[in-house]
Scaffold this active site. Structure first.
Site, PDB file in Angstrom:
ATOM      1  N   SER A   1      47.622  36.340 -91.516  1.00  0.00           N
ATOM      2  CA  SER A   1      48.193  36.578 -91.725  1.00  0.00           C
ATOM      3  C   SER A   1      49.475  36.221 -90.526  1.00  0.00           C
ATOM      4  O   SER A   1      49.607  35.006 -91.481  1.00  0.00           O
ATOM      5  CB  SER A   1      47.998  38.522 -90.580  1.00  0.00           C
ATOM      6  OG  SER A   1      48.893  39.047 -90.877  1.00  0.00           O
TER       7      SER A   1
ATOM      8  N   HIS B   1      47.831  38.659 -96.972  1.00  0.00           N
ATOM      9  CA  HIS B   1      48.265  40.298 -96.883  1.00  0.00           C
ATOM     10  C   HIS B   1      49.327  40.751 -96.616  1.00  0.00           C
ATOM     11  O   HIS B   1      50.131  40.114 -96.162  1.00  0.00           O
ATOM     12  CB  HIS B   1      46.421  41.133 -96.149  1.00  0.00           C
ATOM     13  CG  HIS B   1      46.671  40.865 -95.847  1.00  0.00           C
ATOM     14  ND1 HIS B   1      46.135  41.648 -93.976  1.00  0.00           N
ATOM     15  CD2 HIS B   1      48.205  40.447 -93.488  1.00  0.00           C
ATOM     16  CE1 HIS B   1      46.249  41.646 -92.711  1.00  0.00           C
ATOM     17  NE2 HIS B   1      47.527  40.723 -92.909  1.00  0.00           N
TER      18      HIS B   1
END
Length: 272
Positions: free
Chosen positions: A149, A174
């Site tokens: 992330s 993501h």
């Protein structure tokens, strides 16, 4: 109120914060906010909730007697900054303070940033990212354990040619996620804000990986896990290391690709 936008797998537990002194290492109980319910249970790299470990103390002999440092302060003397655990405002404040302090000492010597993070709050991560780009020092990033992330964005934001990973780390990218509550108009405002942040993150990844926006959008549509070698081919990092340079050697030992190992397949552009 400014929405707290998180990347999925973000604030999942209280983690160890890099500390400038032993008094800064404190236990922060989880807050009962909607953000704490956003972390999906399927995240394989979530940090389990537990009490903070004790911070080791290093004792050195000096001409004036013994001097004790907590381990993070001792590493700071060697220009090493640790980004460990979920990234939130408190972690960002400590990391930014250390980066600015090291630049004030010398704006030419490199800074080494070690990352082991499942991600966290987008605005907190962007605060660290902007500081990394703002200071003049070359920044050498190292992934140990995981850079997921926002952690993967900080890993990619290091100085080109100085972004590293150890061989058994994992990298994940993501799109951001968040929760909105309130009236319909409030939800629409927050949805518009998260879409702006999504485009902003895509452009940052495209800048540092040299990938097209189309490839970045396709890769970040869902959780995309990578080995260090796959992340190197994608452009998130530059080298996968086994160990640092030994005595008499100029270069560290690099992980070499195994013969016949398939290359990372770039995601195909999404069709309408």
């Amino acid at each position: 109120m400014w929405p707290k936008i998180l990347l999925r797998g973000g604030r999942v537990a209280a983690g160890l914060c890099p500390a400038l002194g032993p008094r800064l290492a404190a236990r922060f109980p989880p807050q009962r906010t909607p953000e704490n319910r956003l972390a999906p249970q399927r995240n394989l790299h979530a940090t389990a909730a537990r009490a903070l470990p004790l911070i080791p103390i290093v004792v050195e002999q000096t001409g004036r007697g013994e001097r004790a440092y907590d381990i993070y302060s001792r590493l700071l003397r060697e220009r090493i900054v640790c980004v460990m655990g979920p990234i939130d405002d408190s972690v960002a404040s400590l990391v930014i303070a250390q980066l600015l302090f090291l630049q004030s000492e010398s704006n030419k010597k490199p800074i080494h940033m070690y990352i082991n993070s499942p991600g966290g709050v987008v605005t907190s991560g962007l605060a660290i990212y902007d500081t990394m780009q703002y200071i003049l020092n070359p920044i050498c990033t190292w992934c140990v354990g995981q850079a997921a992330s926002m952690g993967s964005l900080l890993l990619a934001a290091g100085t080109p040619g100085m972004r590293h990973s150890l061989p058994n780390s994992r990298i994940m990218i993501h799109q951001p996620s968040g929760g909105a509550r309130g009236q319909a108009t409030d939800i629409a405002i927050q949805a518009e804000e998260i879409m702006k942040l999504k485009k902003q993150l895509y452009s940052i990844y495209a800048k540092h990986t040299k990938q097209s926006l189309q490839v970045i959008e396709s890769a970040m549509e869902r959780d995309r896990y990578m080995s260090p070698m796959e992340a190197q081919e994608f452009g998130i990092l530059d080298k996968v290391l086994v160990h640092p340079p030994q005595d008499g050697e100029d270069e560290p030992e690099l992980v070499q690709k195994e013969p016949g190992e398939p290359t990372a397949v770039e995601p195909a552009p999404a069709s309408a």
